[in-house]
Every structure is written in C-alpha cells, then in structure tokens.
Design a protein around this motif. Structure first.
Motif: not given
Length: 488
Positions: A167-178
C-alpha cells in the motif's frame, strides 16, 4: 538486544536439523543421502520491531564432484510464529531457553526487511560473518510503499519467490511485487537480473517491470585467489576461504496476478481442439521483438569458429550424457552425430544475449498487454558463466518448438496421437511464421541449424526427465528419433 533476538553461534558447522531440512528441499540439487555441508558466510537483516533475528546462511555442499553453494535465509524467534508450522526447521528447548528456527521467506519479519533493503536508501543489512557483504538496489524513482501481506509461491524447484501485497502511505493499494530469492549462488551476475532489468529500464512492455535487487560478495573456496572458478579438487571444508565471489542474491519485479502462463493456455486449447495458431503467431512476434531489443541493449558478435566449436562440443557432450542416462538412445548415436556434423557446415547467425530457457511456462498471457516473458536465468543445469555469454537466438526458438511438442506428448494418450500431433504442427508453423515476419529472418532457411538446437534441447530434456519424471522421458526420446532421422 531484546531477549527474543536469539540465534545460534556463528560457526562453520551446520546443525543436524538444518542439514536434514536442506536435504529435503526441492532446490537442493545433490542426490546424496549425506550432504557435506559447511557454512562459509552469513549476512543478516534488521527487524526494526526488535523481535526476530534474521540471518541468511551461505552453505556449501561438497557431496557432489562440483560443490554447490546455497543461500539459506533463517528466522530465529523466541516464540512460535503463528501459522508457521510448515516452515519450522527446528525447535530447541535448552535449559529453559526456547528457539524456533524457520525458513525465513515464510516469516513476515524477513519479507518486510528484505524488501526494505531494496527500496529504502537508508536501510542497511545487519551483522555479517566471514567478510560477507550485502547491498540493496532499487529501480523505482518512488518506492515509498508498505508491506501489508506476503506469501511464498509453491511448486518452485530452483528458487523461492515471495509475493508482496503493498500500500502507498495514503492507504491506497500499490501494485504487487514478487521477489525471487536465489537459492543457488555462483560467482558472477545473474542473467535473470541483468537481462530483465535492462529490458525493463529501456521501457519494454514484454517483460515485468524491474523493482530492485540485492547483491552480495563473499569468500568462496570454489573461486581461486585470482578470481577464476576452481574445480572441485581445490575446495575444502577445513575453512579455507579461497577467492572472492560476488553475485545477485534476490530480485524483485512487477507481479502480474490472475493470469495464465502460455503452457496452460496452450494445453487448454489442445484439450478442446481449439486452434492455437493466432496466439502462436503473436508469441513468435513477441519473441522476435525481445531478441531485437536484446541485440540493441547488449553486445553482439559474429559466430566465430571457436564459439561454434564450443556450442557443438556442448551438444555432443549433452548427447553422450543423455545416452549414458537413457541407453535406449544408443541406437540413434550416428544419426544424432550427423545432425551436429551438418550444423558445423551451416552458416551461423550473429550471437547475442537470449532468454536461454525458453518454453511456454516462461510466458504470461496478460489481457490488454499480450505475451510477457519471464525468467531469463537460463537452463539451471548449465554453468552461470555459460548462460551469460552471447548465444544463437535459434536456441530460444528451438526451446519453444520443443514446448509445443510437450503439449502434444502430454495429451497423446487421452486425445489421440494423430490429433495432438496435428495441433502441435500447426502451432509450431504459426510460431515460426510470426517470428520470421517480425524479425525478417526466414527460419525455414535455417532448418539445419534449428534442427541441431532442437535436438540438443531434447537431449537436455531426456537427462532432466530421467532424473525427475521418468514417465515423461518418451516425449523427448521420440522427438530425438524424429529429428535425428528427418530427411535433409
């Protein structure tokens, strides 16, 4: 240090419970019942919550003629990890002191710290053992994200991959990472990181976006003091440090969820009798495009006599190995050699960087984006230095053609050999058409060389199947009989 921050003394000895656990892992390459294990280095990560000790041990196995170095991340806890039973390696109860030792990729403390090492410029690794050095690198301009969850992908054989929800600092989901943790380490850069990062940094949409990676340096008894890789005879479990080695330890990239790889798509099409032709054409075009991009990003070189001789020697060595492991191939020895002899007289294309282990399972079908290529690490059985050298693009083409044949071989008993053989032939021809159209290279005019590379791949597959899936060995064995005896 908090009482919960526990571990074992930094000795070269590998504890029996850890040695037995290593022996049972899919990424452990030796078939020996008694591995000869020595810890030659260690590096650690910092758990900022001060609850878990995170150590990555570099453990050398000398039970095989060519010693192998493994990267073994461990987490040490003063209390059990909730839901961590499957990852538990050892529980020690000594005079009232409790230590739970886990396979660290399953521990959220480790996954948070590992990603932070790559994405946070201010994060550094912790203590090390025997002069091991580690550094994180990131490819993102804005990497301010927080891990909310992580899990390990199942089914992998040579590495361990961790999927991160962010998630970003504002709480919005960020793209997942592997993040791929390399289990086997060699001296030199890993081509999976080098090639894929170069394509990503150049803006290619045909590979996942590179996020970051971890590099390390360690004393390695397999490396001479001059820096070259030594033979098994110069290694020692007595504590000799040998030379200095360096390489990639982990690699994080864009994770593309809820998509199928090309193997599953092709298998479903073949099962239902649906034509794969349009998708195979597009796959050929994507393959040619990646080859074109790699030729611009990395040095290319003419195919000289020495380079051609090295490849042909490797092919003949692979044939000898396959025939030794599967004696039924002995009857094809002369026909196989005739294919390689014809290849020696052919005109070879320019050498360049390639994928190196190309098949349907290395490609994702992404809606709105098309085919996306993965895993540029090369064939696991080939030495790392060899996988990093410029090679003939026909090796990748041959790998994909063999993959279509595997779809047919997998379904032959249930669907009927003639039906699936026709399906595979159509897919192969469509792939060749797509590649030739995008590259401007007439692959059919290079049939002699392509046959040699496809035969070489089938011989590699025989050795793999004999060791891992004996019931499948007939698939490459039948292909060898066909390729070796096809009229030319």
């Amino acid at each position: 240090m908090s009482p919960a921050m526990v571990s074992f003394p930094p000795t070269r000895e590998v504890r029996p419970a850890l040695a037995e656990w290593i022996r049972q892992q899919r990424w452990f390459a030796s078939s020996s019942e008694t591995p000869v294990l020595t810890r030659i280095g260690m590096w650690s990560l910092v758990d900022h919550r001060h609850q878990v000790n995170l150590e990555t041990h570099l453990i050398l196995d000398e039970s095989s003629p060519e010693p192998v170095l493994y990267q073994v991340p461990l987490s040490f806890r003063g209390s059990s990890l909730l839901g961590g039973d499957r990852a538990l390696i050892e529980h020690v109860d000594d005079d009232g002191s409790h230590v739970w030792v886990y396979d660290a990729p399953h521990d959220p403390a480790y996954t948070r710290a590992l990603l932070s090492l790559m994405l946070d410029d201010e994060t550094e690794s912790g203590d090390a053992f025997d002069d091991t050095e580690v550094e994180g690198h990131h490819a993102l301009t804005n990497s301010d994200v927080r891990v909310t969850d992580s899990h390990v992908l199942r089914g992998e054989q040579s590495n361990t991959s961790i999927v991160f929800d962010l998630v970003h600092p504002n709480g919005k989901p960020a793209p997942p990472v592997i993040c791929k943790v390399f289990r086997t380490l060699s001296d030199g850069p890993n081509p999976d990181v080098v090639v894929q990062s170069a394509l990503s940094d150049a803006g290619s949409r045909l590979v996942p976006r590179s996020i970051g990676f971890v590099t390390g340096a360690w004393n390695d008894p397999r490396v001479t003091a001059a820096g070259s890789t030594s033979n098994a005879g110069s290694t020692s479990s007595t504590g000799s440090t040998g030379g200095r080695a360096s390489g990639h330890l982990a690699f994080a990239q864009e994770f593309i969820p809820e998509v199928e790889d090309a193997w599953r798509v092709a298998l479903r099409c073949a099962e239902t009798g649906e034509s794969f032709q349009p998708l195979a054409t597009a796959l050929g075009e994507a393959t040619a495009q990646v080859h074109s991009e790699l030729a611009r990003l990395f040095p290319v070189q003419p195919a000289g006599h020495a380079e051609i001789g090295t490849i042909l020697a490797s092919m003949r060595s692979r044939a000898a190995q396959a025939m030794a492991e599967y004696p039924a191939l002995e009857s094809e020895r002369e026909a196989v050699e005739s294919v390689f002899a014809a290849a020696a007289e052919a005109d070879w294309p320019t050498f360049q960087r390639i994928h190196g282990d190309y098949h349907l399972g290395q490609v994702l079908g992404v809606p709105g984006r098309g085919w996306v290529l993965l895993d540029f690490e090369g064939e696991p059985l080939r030495p790392l230095a060899e996988r990093s050298e410029p090679d003939a693009p026909l090796r990748d083409v041959a790998g994909m053609l063999r993959s279509f044949d595997y779809v047919a071989g997998t379904l032959a008993a249930a669907q009927g050999a003639d039906a699936v053989r026709a399906w595979a032939h159509e897919a192969r021809e469509a792939f060749i058409d797509g590649y030739s159209s995008r590259s401007g290279i007439d692959l059919r005019a290079q049939r002699v060389l392509l046959d040699a590379f496809e035969l070489d791949k089938a011989l590699y597959e025989v050795s793999y199947e004999v060791r891992n899936r004996p019931d499948w060995v007939s698939i490459p064995a039948n292909a060898i009989a066909h390729l070796a005896n096809r009229p030319r």
